[in-house]
Design an enzyme around this catalytic site. Structure first.
Site, mmCIF file in Angstrom:
data_model
loop_
_atom_site.group_PDB
_atom_site.id
_atom_site.type_symbol
_atom_site.label_atom_id
_atom_site.label_comp_id
_atom_site.label_asym_id
_atom_site.label_seq_id
_atom_site.Cartn_x
_atom_site.Cartn_y
_atom_site.Cartn_z
ATOM 1 N N LYS A 42 0.832 -1.000 -0.101
ATOM 2 C CA LYS A 42 0.057 -0.053 0.008
ATOM 3 C C LYS A 42 0.803 1.262 0.128
ATOM 4 O O LYS A 42 2.004 1.135 0.050
ATOM 5 C CB LYS A 42 -0.911 0.104 1.156
ATOM 6 C CG LYS A 42 -0.210 -0.010 2.623
ATOM 7 C CD LYS A 42 -1.084 -0.164 3.638
ATOM 8 C CE LYS A 42 -0.339 -0.376 5.049
ATOM 9 N NZ LYS A 42 -1.050 -0.880 6.037
ATOM 10 N N ARG A 140 -10.443 0.043 14.712
ATOM 11 C CA ARG A 140 -10.430 0.913 13.539
ATOM 12 C C ARG A 140 -11.416 0.163 12.689
ATOM 13 O O ARG A 140 -12.624 0.996 12.707
ATOM 14 C CB ARG A 140 -8.986 0.475 12.990
ATOM 15 C CG ARG A 140 -8.775 1.400 11.693
ATOM 16 C CD ARG A 140 -7.263 1.578 11.398
ATOM 17 N NE ARG A 140 -6.737 0.117 10.857
ATOM 18 C CZ ARG A 140 -5.291 0.130 10.518
ATOM 19 N NH1 ARG A 140 -4.411 1.004 10.363
ATOM 20 N NH2 ARG A 140 -4.974 -0.944 9.887
ATOM 21 N N HIS A 170 -6.109 -7.150 13.134
ATOM 22 C CA HIS A 170 -5.018 -6.527 13.193
ATOM 23 C C HIS A 170 -4.671 -6.146 14.551
ATOM 24 O O HIS A 170 -5.572 -5.462 15.161
ATOM 25 C CB HIS A 170 -5.286 -5.291 12.301
ATOM 26 C CG HIS A 170 -4.132 -4.452 11.947
ATOM 27 N ND1 HIS A 170 -2.832 -5.346 11.216
ATOM 28 C CD2 HIS A 170 -3.623 -3.255 12.126
ATOM 29 C CE1 HIS A 170 -1.661 -4.009 11.349
ATOM 30 N NE2 HIS A 170 -2.177 -3.125 11.651
ATOM 31 N N ARG A 226 0.958 -10.757 7.024
ATOM 32 C CA ARG A 226 0.865 -9.620 6.263
ATOM 33 C C ARG A 226 2.148 -8.723 6.573
ATOM 34 O O ARG A 226 2.264 -8.210 7.306
ATOM 35 C CB ARG A 226 -0.391 -8.629 6.432
ATOM 36 C CG ARG A 226 -1.769 -9.573 6.369
ATOM 37 C CD ARG A 226 -2.925 -8.505 6.583
ATOM 38 N NE ARG A 226 -2.809 -8.029 7.807
ATOM 39 C CZ ARG A 226 -3.626 -8.485 8.908
ATOM 40 N NH1 ARG A 226 -3.868 -9.609 8.887
ATOM 41 N NH2 ARG A 226 -3.490 -7.789 10.026
ATOM 42 N N TYR A 272 16.886 31.466 4.130
ATOM 43 C CA TYR A 272 15.674 31.882 4.688
ATOM 44 C C TYR A 272 15.670 32.604 6.227
ATOM 45 O O TYR A 272 15.979 31.413 6.924
ATOM 46 C CB TYR A 272 14.363 31.379 4.380
ATOM 47 C CG TYR A 272 13.779 31.203 2.941
ATOM 48 C CD1 TYR A 272 13.629 32.454 2.252
ATOM 49 C CD2 TYR A 272 13.670 30.060 2.307
ATOM 50 C CE1 TYR A 272 13.242 32.613 1.013
ATOM 51 C CE2 TYR A 272 13.456 30.108 0.988
ATOM 52 C CZ TYR A 272 13.144 31.137 0.186
ATOM 53 O OH TYR A 272 12.572 31.430 -1.190
ATOM 54 N N CYS A 320 15.077 24.920 1.961
ATOM 55 C CA CYS A 320 13.775 25.599 1.210
ATOM 56 C C CYS A 320 13.057 24.472 0.691
ATOM 57 O O CYS A 320 13.308 23.410 0.872
ATOM 58 C CB CYS A 320 14.776 26.307 0.206
ATOM 59 S SG CYS A 320 16.044 27.382 0.731
ATOM 60 N N ASP A 322 13.061 23.453 -2.769
ATOM 61 C CA ASP A 322 13.704 22.646 -3.737
ATOM 62 C C ASP A 322 15.302 22.616 -3.302
ATOM 63 O O ASP A 322 16.035 21.804 -4.138
ATOM 64 C CB ASP A 322 13.578 23.424 -5.048
ATOM 65 C CG ASP A 322 12.365 24.136 -5.114
ATOM 66 O OD1 ASP A 322 11.300 23.116 -5.196
ATOM 67 O OD2 ASP A 322 12.321 25.180 -5.261
#
Ligand SMILES: *Cc1c(COP(=O)(O)O)cnc(C)c1O
Length: 381
Positions: A42, A140, A170, A226, A272, A320, A322
């Protein structure tokens, strides 16, 4: 338009598929009896790439795939993967027809859902295999009370286009040292399994084990596990690291290349907010990765380090969108590799180190690195 290649920037994640295969083979050895392994892929294979990870896991002996969403299951089918796939979450009842058409197994835990979904199924296709989900303490999704389960089973008998193939639950605390809550969930699951067995007969798959359960309690896994986080070589939690029976091999690493190196005089400000000021003459380098890639800004304010030429060096100033800056001991050429997570020579920054720095768990780190960072696959076997 063919002018766009996948990446023009030297920032990437390496995914070691041989390590994924190793982790799958090793977990299989932990069980006395033949164990089915569902590779949980997932969230794009926990950020590693669902299709490639699924293929590697199947190659190494997994026989089932687990996803959270119907679209994730369809992505595997579109890639030509034909092995059984189970959607672990709830889908909309009207979409059950799509699942049936593509032979995708569904998780069911509500009588009303079953009655609604039934209307959308077709006798042209083979019956929809379902896995019944019970809640033994996770809180859940799942059915809880005996009465609820019995009335569900009675209704199921009337739905010939659905076929009960599995039962599962689970655990909430399988990754904690203290096991009493885990044990109470396990005992409740045993009771429910007995109830189902006497009313439906034996089911093909009964499963409760996530990675932590598979690795710590291999005799309590019925006939399928799992396997998620530890398939990627990551520990479910720090506190059970010493209980993992083999040494997991991490599949994920994150890299970039320096784009500028400059000599700064004492008292120059970086990034910055001018929050970092050089205290002497310093070599500052710029690395093209930032929070727009999921390289969270908080790394910098919390003692972030990366590897350059096998040495740890600090991130300086704010990250920043990027880019970010690091402080070098000495100048290096533009293009020098920077490892944010992974190994260089005998130094290692693990996913767990990054998780600790951000105050989170291993699971979140590769999931955070966005699709802007291309995944490159390493496979020698
Ligand atoms: C994600 C998930 C798993 C995998 O758990 P890991 O701790 O990553 O091994 C197993 N079962 C269900 C229902 C899940 O949602």
């Amino acid at each position: 338009m063919a002018f766009k290649q996948t990446s023009y920037r030297d920032t990437w994640a390496d995914i070691n598929l041989d390590h994924i295969k190793y982790n799958v083979r090793e977990v299989k050895k932990q069980f006395k009896q033949q164990m089915n392994v569902m590779a949980v892929v997932k969230a794009d294979g926990y950020g590693h790439g669902a299709v490639e990870t699924a293929r590697a896991a199947l190659d190494a002996g997994a026989g089932f795939l687990g996803v959270a969403l119907l679209e994730e299951a369809l992505e595997l089918r579109e890639a030509g993967i034909e092995e059984p796939v189970l959607v672990l979450g709830r889908i909309n009842p009207e979409d059950a027809k799509t699942a049936q058409k593509y032979h995708i197994r569904l998780t069911v835990f509500q009588k009303e859902w079953m009655e609604e979904a039934q209307k959308f199924l077709s006798s042209e296709f083979s019956p929809l295999p379902i896995h019944i989900k019970v809640d033994t303490g996770m809180g859940r999704i799942g059915m809880k009370e005996d009465q609820e389960i019995l009335s569900f089973l009675a209704a199921l008998e009337e739905h010939s286009l659905m076929e009960a193939e599995g039962l599962f639950t689970h655990f909430a605390t399988a990754d904690e040292k203290e096991t009493s809550y885990w044990q109470s969930q396990y005992r409740r699951f045993l009771q429910i399994a007995g109830l189902l067995n006497s009313s439906l007969g034996p089911l093909a798959y009964v499963h409760c084990g996530n990675s932590a359960t598979a690795l710590r309690f291999p005799d309590h896994c019925f006939n399928m596990v799992r396997f998620g986080i530890s398939m990627y070589g990551l520990t479910p939690s720090e506190e059970i690291t010493d209980e993992i029976p083999f040494s997991l091999k991490e599949a994920f690493s994150l890299h970039s290349r320096i784009v500028q190196v400059k000599k700064c005089a004492p008292g120059e400000n970086i990034s910055y907010g001018a929050t970092y000021t050089t205290s002497g003459e310093e070599w500052i380098a710029t690395v093209p990765i930032g929070y727009g890639d999921g390289w969270y800004r908080y790394h910098s304010s919390n003692g972030g380090e990366v590897l350059v030429n096998g040495e740890k060096v600090p991130i300086v100033g704010r990250i920043c969108m990027d880019q970010m800056m690091i402080r070098l001991k000495e100048p290096v050429p533009v293009g020098t590799k920077v490892t944010l997570i992974g190994r260089q020579k005998d130094r290692h920054i693990s996913v767990l180190d990054a998780a600790r720095r951000l105050g989170t768990i291993t699971y979140e780190i590769p999931c955070m690195i966005s699709s802007r960072v291309p995944r490159r696959y390493i496979q020698k076997e």
